[in-house]
Design an enzyme around this catalytic site. Structure first.
Site, short mmCIF file in Angstrom:
data_model
loop_
_atom_site.label_atom_id
_atom_site.label_comp_id
_atom_site.label_asym_id
_atom_site.label_seq_id
_atom_site.Cartn_x
_atom_site.Cartn_y
_atom_site.Cartn_z
N ARG A 105 0.50 -1.23 0.31
CA ARG A 105 -0.13 0.33 -0.49
C ARG A 105 0.65 1.19 -0.12
NH1 ARG A 105 -4.85 0.62 4.27
NH2 ARG A 105 -2.33 0.50 5.88
N THR A 109 -1.15 7.40 -0.26
CA THR A 109 -3.22 7.34 -1.13
C THR A 109 -3.69 6.20 -0.46
OG1 THR A 109 -1.50 6.19 -2.65
CG2 THR A 109 -1.62 8.14 -3.02
N ASP A 201 1.29 -3.31 12.11
CA ASP A 201 1.32 -3.80 11.25
C ASP A 201 1.82 -4.78 11.07
OD1 ASP A 201 3.10 -4.10 8.91
OD2 ASP A 201 2.85 -1.74 8.62
N ASP A 204 5.37 -5.70 9.32
CA ASP A 204 6.70 -5.32 10.49
C ASP A 204 6.99 -6.67 11.72
OD1 ASP A 204 7.60 -3.39 8.87
OD2 ASP A 204 6.30 -1.58 10.17
C1 PRP Z 1 -0.86 -5.04 4.76
C2 PRP Z 1 -1.28 -6.30 4.54
C3 PRP Z 1 -2.49 -6.48 3.71
C4 PRP Z 1 -2.76 -4.49 3.09
C5 PRP Z 1 -3.61 -4.26 3.49
O1 PRP Z 1 0.15 -5.08 3.56
O2 PRP Z 1 -1.05 -7.76 4.81
O3 PRP Z 1 -1.95 -6.78 1.69
O4 PRP Z 1 -1.14 -3.94 4.04
O5 PRP Z 1 -4.08 -3.37 3.39
P1 PRP Z 1 -5.34 -3.01 2.15
O6 PRP Z 1 -6.43 -3.48 2.86
O7 PRP Z 1 -5.85 -1.38 2.67
O8 PRP Z 1 -4.73 -2.78 1.31
P2 PRP Z 1 1.42 -3.50 3.89
O9 PRP Z 1 1.40 -2.99 2.28
O10 PRP Z 1 1.51 -3.62 4.68
O11 PRP Z 1 2.86 -4.04 2.55
P3 PRP Z 1 3.81 -5.46 3.38
O12 PRP Z 1 2.85 -6.45 4.04
O13 PRP Z 1 4.70 -5.13 2.98
O14 PRP Z 1 4.20 -4.70 4.86
N1 URA Z 2 -1.75 -3.33 6.81
C1 URA Z 2 -1.44 -3.82 8.15
O1 URA Z 2 -0.55 -5.33 8.26
N2 URA Z 2 -2.43 -3.53 9.42
C2 URA Z 2 -3.42 -2.68 9.31
O2 URA Z 2 -4.37 -2.46 10.29
C3 URA Z 2 -3.67 -2.69 7.69
C4 URA Z 2 -3.13 -2.76 6.99
#
Ligand code: PRP
Ligand code: URA
Length: 210
Positions: A105, A109, A201, A204
């Site tokens: 994400r 945005t 997160d 993380d």
């Molecule tokens: C997180 C999570 C989803 C997304 C959910 O990933 O693992 O993929 O956010 O959010 P959304 O429903 O609003 O799209 P992130 O973008 O943090 O990436 P990462 O797994 O690489 O940390």
């Molecule tokens: N992605 C995450 O990892 N946690 C949230 O709460 C939303 C999006």
């Protein structure tokens, strides 16, 4: 009537989700819990796999018995946090293929940005189980579903650990044919698109970054 998500109310899953949410849970524990919960969820997610009857010889005679009919499955984690759910699922279905979709994400945005896609060649013949611990705005999930549909996948399930109510609604609106499985539906997203109370997160916490 709008569809809702299938929410796992099994005590073991609910107990482990509480531990996962706790901010004092370490990355090592978080990874173990995510894997265990995924395996428990996998039991239900695979409930409709078709069986066929075979006959085998036991030490005492012959038995007509059932085995999985060879239905093809693909687990597709959304990188990177979805990786934390793969080995739990594979423990149940070790023969399944694994595809990967990289979507993150944009922090400003909140729109999904695709950066990787590698799927089994015969994905169009497989039942697809998309894996991502978090369904927040549903942007990433909807994008990943669009990608697997473009490759011909027809029977798709989305499995997450925690979903936001608005994310469930959006996903059902954009992809009414996709069933959602989760362990909890939380009411609120904050201004940064994080689920509250959620678990923070997921990427993380799984990988100890940040
Ligand atoms: C997180 C999570 C989803 C997304 C959910 O990933 O693992 O993929 O956010 O959010 P959304 O429903 O609003 O799209 P992130 O973008 O943090 O990436 P990462 O797994 O690489 O940390
Ligand atoms: N992605 C995450 O990892 N946690 C949230 O709460 C939303 C999006």
């Amino acid at each position: 009537m709008s569809k809702s998500a299938f929410v796992f109310d099994h005590p073991l899953i609910q107990h482990k989700i509480s531990l996962l949410r706790d901010k004092n849970t370490t990355s090592k524990e978080f990874r173990e819990l995510a894997s265990e919960i995924s395996m428990l969820m996998g039991y239900e997610v695979t409930r409709d796999i078709p069986l066929k009857e075979i006959e085998i010889e036991t030490p005492m005679g012959y038995a007509k018995t059932k085995v999985i009919s060879g239905k093809k499955l693909a687990f597709v984690p959304i990188l990177r946090a979805g990786l934390g759910m793969v080995d739990g699922m594979l423990k149940l279905v070790p023969m399944a293929r694994v595809g990967h979709i990289g979507v993150y994400r944009d922090h400003e945005t909140l729109e999904p940005v695709e950066y990787y896609c590698k799927l089994p060649q015969d994905i169009c013949d497989r039942d697809v189980v998309l894996l991502d611990p978090m369904l927040a705005t549903a942007g990433s999930a909807c994008d990943a579903i669009k990608i697997v549909k473009e490759r011909g996948a027809k029977n798709i399930k989305f499995v997450c650990l925690i979903a936001a109510k608005s994310g469930v609604e959006r996903l059902h609106q954009e992809h009414p044919d996709v069933d959602i499985y989760c362990a909890a539906v939380d009411e609120v997203l904050n201004e940064k698109g994080y689920i509250v109370p959620g678990l923070g997160d997921a990427g993380d916490r799984l990988f100890g970054t940040k």
